[in-house]
Design a protein around this motif. Sequence first.
Motif, PDB file in Angstrom:
ATOM      1  N   ARG A   2      -4.644  -6.449  -2.848  1.00 48.62           N
ATOM      2  CA  ARG A   2      -4.418  -5.035  -2.529  1.00 48.62           C
ATOM      3  C   ARG A   2      -4.276  -4.208  -3.805  1.00 48.62           C
ATOM      4  O   ARG A   2      -4.746  -3.067  -3.872  1.00 48.62           O
ATOM      5  CB  ARG A   2      -3.187  -4.892  -1.633  1.00 48.62           C
ATOM      6  N   LEU A  61      -6.809  -0.975  -4.715  1.00 46.43           N
ATOM      7  CA  LEU A  61      -6.337   0.396  -4.880  1.00 46.43           C
ATOM      8  C   LEU A  61      -6.397   0.892  -6.316  1.00 46.43           C
ATOM      9  O   LEU A  61      -6.200   2.078  -6.565  1.00 46.43           O
ATOM     10  CB  LEU A  61      -4.890   0.506  -4.366  1.00 46.43           C
ATOM     11  N   SER A 111       0.830  -1.209   0.000  1.00 44.14           N
ATOM     12  CA  SER A 111       0.000   0.000   0.000  1.00 44.14           C
ATOM     13  C   SER A 111       0.859   1.252   0.000  1.00 44.14           C
ATOM     14  O   SER A 111       0.589   2.211  -0.730  1.00 44.14           O
ATOM     15  CB  SER A 111      -0.923   0.005   1.225  1.00 44.14           C
ATOM     16  N   GLU A 117       1.210   4.052  -2.916  1.00 41.72           N
ATOM     17  CA  GLU A 117       0.945   5.455  -2.576  1.00 41.72           C
ATOM     18  C   GLU A 117       2.101   6.339  -3.021  1.00 41.72           C
ATOM     19  O   GLU A 117       1.912   7.418  -3.592  1.00 41.72           O
ATOM     20  CB  GLU A 117       0.720   5.586  -1.069  1.00 41.72           C
TER      21      GLU A 117
END
Length: 437
Positions: free
Chosen positions: A305, A309, A263, A267
């Motif tokens: 994940r 996202l 994550s 990001e």
Amino acid sequence: MSIPVVTVGDAEEDLVGGLERLHGPVSVVRRCSELTELLAACQGGLARAAVVAGGSEELAASLVDRLRAVGVAIVALADDPLEVTRLRGMGVLSAAPDVDPAVLAAKISEAVALLSGTGSVTQFRQDSGISDPGASNRIRMDEGADVPPASGTGQIIAVWGPAGSPGRTLVAINIAGELAAEGKSVLLVDADSYGASVAAMLGLLDETAGLAQACRLADQGILDSDALLRIATRVVTKGGTFRVLTGITRADRWTELRAAALSIVLEKSREIADVIVIDAGFCLEADEELSFDTVAPRRNAATLRSLELADTVFAIGAADPVGVPRLVRALSDLEHAVPNASPKVVLNKVRASVVGRSPERQLREAWDRYGPSLRIEAFLPADAGAGDAALLSGALLLEAAPESALRHSIAELVCARVQGKRRSSVFSSTARGRVKD
């Protein structure tokens, strides 16, 4: 609201005494000697917050994520600016070691509010989600050469599909190449934890597993944009240049791709690229059902994940009597595993020899009759010659077979300039190399 707290660290005596004298909502229920003891106490449901009064350098993103998974917020005491920055990168609130007990109590309440979603600060972006089922309980590279600057608000495209080699990696790397040729700053991420192959298809002699390196730094809370740029490999093509985070070199290294760390990597990727293209794995299995340890690493965390996202998900399926039913079943699994995903269906390897005359029309009719409500966004023609030429040379289609039907069809998926010239069918008889009805 009463907030039970566990503590760890050398300064806990003064810390505990100060909090207890407040007689406020924060109460210390256990003093731990080390982080492993603190983790065990939190997993037992003893506390809603943890105060790390010493040894904050041992905190990692994976540990922070495990504590959040059981509903425990964290406050660490640190005065070193670099350590405070590292903690902030993991979403951990910090305070000075000599903090006033009343201020610390307020900080603990704030951390709990943020974790429960009632706070006003979006500090905890790397929260546990579907890919972490526990939530329910410098050698500097040359950075400037030919790589367009990023806007800082990168969009994530995940390329996913069922088992059976529907062509996920081929589509992913060529999407990245086409976007780079359009002048976009692109980062290609190989997040397949079963059979990473981006490096091999691009002819990269890479044994470093760039994504694993990035996840390792993210887990330590020290990943920043500069570090990510150093780790990513530059790929220079005739059309443009993009960067690649290569995948794990062996399937048994999947534990290095943890959800919390990934994550953070994604990001940060948004800051260095306009578009992040993820080559995702195929498996969506909820493997927490196979283990009582709900905070153990997840084999499919990287895939899940990535899909959670992603701003856009391309679902790739092989256009044959085996591949289409597999895709239909996989889309149903995707709907349950990642409810927020809105996949765009792409049928790959379309050829009349296995579908019959007018394959596009026949596939549409079969899909409308038996498939899900999602419409087919695109058809990619089978083009073995172009694919083999690209694989042999370790190059993209735009280099190895720039006029191929397959290359133009992939470009139409993502490039607005090409979309404006979209033909009615990928099987137009006027297009070079296209299969005629």
